[in-house]
Design a protein around this motif. Sequence first.
Motif, mmCIF file in Angstrom:
data_model
loop_
_atom_site.group_PDB
_atom_site.id
_atom_site.type_symbol
_atom_site.label_atom_id
_atom_site.label_comp_id
_atom_site.label_asym_id
_atom_site.label_seq_id
_atom_site.Cartn_x
_atom_site.Cartn_y
_atom_site.Cartn_z
ATOM 1 N N ALA A 105 25.677 12.108 -3.025
ATOM 2 C CA ALA A 105 26.093 12.808 -1.807
ATOM 3 C C ALA A 105 25.643 14.265 -1.830
ATOM 4 O O ALA A 105 25.219 14.815 -0.797
ATOM 5 C CB ALA A 105 27.611 12.719 -1.655
ATOM 6 N N TYR A 106 25.737 14.891 -2.990
ATOM 7 C CA TYR A 106 25.290 16.279 -3.143
ATOM 8 C C TYR A 106 23.820 16.421 -2.765
ATOM 9 O O TYR A 106 23.441 17.298 -1.971
ATOM 10 C CB TYR A 106 25.534 16.707 -4.591
ATOM 11 C CG TYR A 106 24.902 18.026 -4.994
ATOM 12 C CD1 TYR A 106 25.591 19.216 -4.833
ATOM 13 C CD2 TYR A 106 23.629 18.065 -5.565
ATOM 14 C CE1 TYR A 106 25.022 20.421 -5.218
ATOM 15 C CE2 TYR A 106 23.064 19.263 -5.943
ATOM 16 C CZ TYR A 106 23.766 20.432 -5.771
ATOM 17 O OH TYR A 106 23.187 21.622 -6.148
ATOM 18 N N PHE A 107 22.978 15.549 -3.295
ATOM 19 C CA PHE A 107 21.548 15.651 -3.020
ATOM 20 C C PHE A 107 21.185 15.150 -1.622
ATOM 21 O O PHE A 107 20.223 15.651 -1.025
ATOM 22 C CB PHE A 107 20.751 14.895 -4.085
ATOM 23 C CG PHE A 107 20.647 15.633 -5.384
ATOM 24 C CD1 PHE A 107 19.862 16.770 -5.491
ATOM 25 C CD2 PHE A 107 21.355 15.204 -6.500
ATOM 26 C CE1 PHE A 107 19.771 17.469 -6.687
ATOM 27 C CE2 PHE A 107 21.269 15.893 -7.700
ATOM 28 C CZ PHE A 107 20.485 17.031 -7.792
ATOM 29 N N VAL A 108 21.941 14.182 -1.087
ATOM 30 C CA VAL A 108 21.692 13.767 0.298
ATOM 31 C C VAL A 108 21.920 14.941 1.243
ATOM 32 O O VAL A 108 21.124 15.193 2.153
ATOM 33 C CB VAL A 108 22.596 12.579 0.677
ATOM 34 C CG1 VAL A 108 22.600 12.361 2.187
ATOM 35 C CG2 VAL A 108 22.122 11.308 -0.004
ATOM 36 N N GLY A 109 23.018 15.661 1.052
ATOM 37 C CA GLY A 109 23.288 16.827 1.888
ATOM 38 C C GLY A 109 22.226 17.898 1.747
ATOM 39 O O GLY A 109 21.802 18.504 2.745
ATOM 40 N N LEU A 110 21.768 18.135 0.519
ATOM 41 C CA LEU A 110 20.753 19.162 0.293
ATOM 42 C C LEU A 110 19.403 18.761 0.880
ATOM 43 O O LEU A 110 18.782 19.525 1.643
ATOM 44 C CB LEU A 110 20.623 19.412 -1.215
ATOM 45 C CG LEU A 110 19.491 20.344 -1.663
ATOM 46 C CD1 LEU A 110 19.635 21.718 -1.022
ATOM 47 C CD2 LEU A 110 19.452 20.451 -3.175
ATOM 48 N N TYR A 111 18.928 17.562 0.545
ATOM 49 C CA TYR A 111 17.607 17.130 0.996
ATOM 50 C C TYR A 111 17.544 16.977 2.518
ATOM 51 O O TYR A 111 16.563 17.363 3.158
ATOM 52 C CB TYR A 111 17.237 15.799 0.340
ATOM 53 C CG TYR A 111 17.076 15.853 -1.162
ATOM 54 C CD1 TYR A 111 16.771 17.056 -1.809
ATOM 55 C CD2 TYR A 111 17.223 14.715 -1.951
ATOM 56 C CE1 TYR A 111 16.630 17.113 -3.180
ATOM 57 C CE2 TYR A 111 17.071 14.763 -3.329
ATOM 58 C CZ TYR A 111 16.779 15.959 -3.941
ATOM 59 O OH TYR A 111 16.634 16.018 -5.287
ATOM 60 N N SER A 112 18.589 16.390 3.103
ATOM 61 C CA SER A 112 18.576 16.205 4.559
ATOM 62 C C SER A 112 18.569 17.535 5.281
ATOM 63 O O SER A 112 17.928 17.673 6.337
ATOM 64 C CB SER A 112 19.778 15.360 4.991
ATOM 65 O OG SER A 112 20.994 15.975 4.615
ATOM 66 N N VAL A 160 18.855 8.657 -4.793
ATOM 67 C CA VAL A 160 19.164 7.509 -5.650
ATOM 68 C C VAL A 160 18.675 7.753 -7.079
ATOM 69 O O VAL A 160 19.377 7.471 -8.056
ATOM 70 C CB VAL A 160 18.544 6.224 -5.063
ATOM 71 C CG1 VAL A 160 18.619 5.078 -6.076
ATOM 72 C CG2 VAL A 160 19.257 5.833 -3.777
ATOM 73 N N SER A 161 17.457 8.302 -7.199
ATOM 74 C CA SER A 161 16.923 8.566 -8.539
ATOM 75 C C SER A 161 17.766 9.605 -9.273
ATOM 76 O O SER A 161 17.975 9.500 -10.497
ATOM 77 C CB SER A 161 15.474 9.040 -8.437
ATOM 78 O OG SER A 161 15.388 10.253 -7.709
ATOM 79 N N ASP A 162 18.264 10.619 -8.534
ATOM 80 C CA ASP A 162 19.128 11.622 -9.168
ATOM 81 C C ASP A 162 20.451 11.006 -9.600
ATOM 82 O O ASP A 162 20.990 11.352 -10.654
ATOM 83 C CB ASP A 162 19.384 12.778 -8.194
ATOM 84 C CG ASP A 162 18.121 13.543 -7.870
ATOM 85 O OD1 ASP A 162 17.536 14.137 -8.788
ATOM 86 O OD2 ASP A 162 17.710 13.553 -6.701
ATOM 87 N N ALA A 163 20.990 10.099 -8.765
ATOM 88 C CA ALA A 163 22.258 9.467 -9.106
ATOM 89 C C ALA A 163 22.130 8.548 -10.310
ATOM 90 O O ALA A 163 23.052 8.435 -11.129
ATOM 91 C CB ALA A 163 22.793 8.697 -7.897
ATOM 92 N N ILE A 164 21.000 7.870 -10.419
ATOM 93 C CA ILE A 164 20.794 6.961 -11.554
ATOM 94 C C ILE A 164 20.723 7.728 -12.870
ATOM 95 O O ILE A 164 21.205 7.253 -13.913
ATOM 96 C CB ILE A 164 19.514 6.124 -11.332
ATOM 97 C CG1 ILE A 164 19.713 5.160 -10.154
ATOM 98 C CG2 ILE A 164 19.133 5.360 -12.587
ATOM 99 C CD1 ILE A 164 18.466 4.383 -9.769
ATOM 100 N N LYS A 165 20.159 8.936 -12.818
ATOM 101 C CA LYS A 165 19.971 9.709 -14.050
ATOM 102 C C LYS A 165 21.291 10.177 -14.648
ATOM 103 O O LYS A 165 21.449 10.227 -15.863
ATOM 104 C CB LYS A 165 19.080 10.912 -13.782
ATOM 105 C CG LYS A 165 17.644 10.570 -13.437
ATOM 106 C CD LYS A 165 16.882 11.840 -13.085
ATOM 107 C CE LYS A 165 15.482 11.515 -12.603
ATOM 108 N NZ LYS A 165 14.750 12.745 -12.155
#
Length: 341
Positions: A105-112, A160-165
């Motif tokens: 969610a953190y990266f979705v908000g940032l990237y979007s 997704v890749s960030d969450a998997i890591k």
Amino acid sequence: MENYMMSGEGEKNSSDVVYLCDEVFDFSTVSSAFFILIFILSVTGNVLLLFVLAIYEDLKNITNLFILNLACSDLVFTVTLPFWAAYYLHHWIFGDFTCKFMTAAYFVGLYSSVILLTAMTVDRFITVVLHNWWSSPVRRRRYAMAACAAAWVISIAASVSDAIKVEVETSWNNLSTCEAPSDGPDIKLGYYLQVSLLFFLPFVIIVFCYSAILKTVLQATNRKRYRTVVVVLCIVAAFFICWGPYNVLLFVMSMYDPRGCNEIERLYIAHSICRILAFFHCCMNPVLYLLSQKLRTHLLQLLHCKCVRIKCKERGTATTVIQNVAFIAQNSAVTLDPHSK
């Protein structure tokens, strides 16, 4: 959440030496307090903005469409802040699934946010500089909706890749962390590509577009029609002012190994301050949208709607009473007039 974290002990690995610094200033409490403050301001501002857009504005308008998606993006990012605040105050207590979900969610908000701001800038560029390019408003609206949809798809796929890591690890003192490993050439290469494609490349595109936009606006005789350009420019500038120092510092930290406890402490404090500044961006957009007189008016209508209705009813009641009193007085005067027939 990020590749670099400092604990209260200030432990930092270099190629040959491990530094253990017991007197490193702990910024965790300060960061957590700011995260909660940002959460409150962002939820309040962005929810009010969504209500204003939904009730008073035409969502078929391209700018309003982008603003709506940006507000949603800010709220997605904001939802994660209480979890990070609790993390920095204590340790990660929410489990592995929540760790991955909040990271996503953190990266979705940032990237979007980055992609939507870039798409909004390109739309302004085409509208102002290449004003004959759009053949019809329907075509422009269709492209804008496709850009918004693509922003969410790309940001979710990239997150997704960030969450998997990330994974939850428990240390010897039973304190859990929610972090991604920071070592390895593959991880660093992926980080460089991520920062380049999702921060610096959009920055270059936006600078190019606004250079052409400003040149066109300054050459125009009537500049009132370009007020939307100013609002969008302020929104984009706020994003890069907030997130720029943080991304640059992360890029520097990925290549720099501090020597000694003083360097570790300075780097840790700079990282904490830049992170707070970056997170403040999610509550900046509602304030910047108030540069529009129309949105300010709508917000006041939304906040004072009940008061306005009550006042209107009171005024209507008072007017009726005054009219009745005047009518009774007039009839009384007519009755008491000796010359009346």
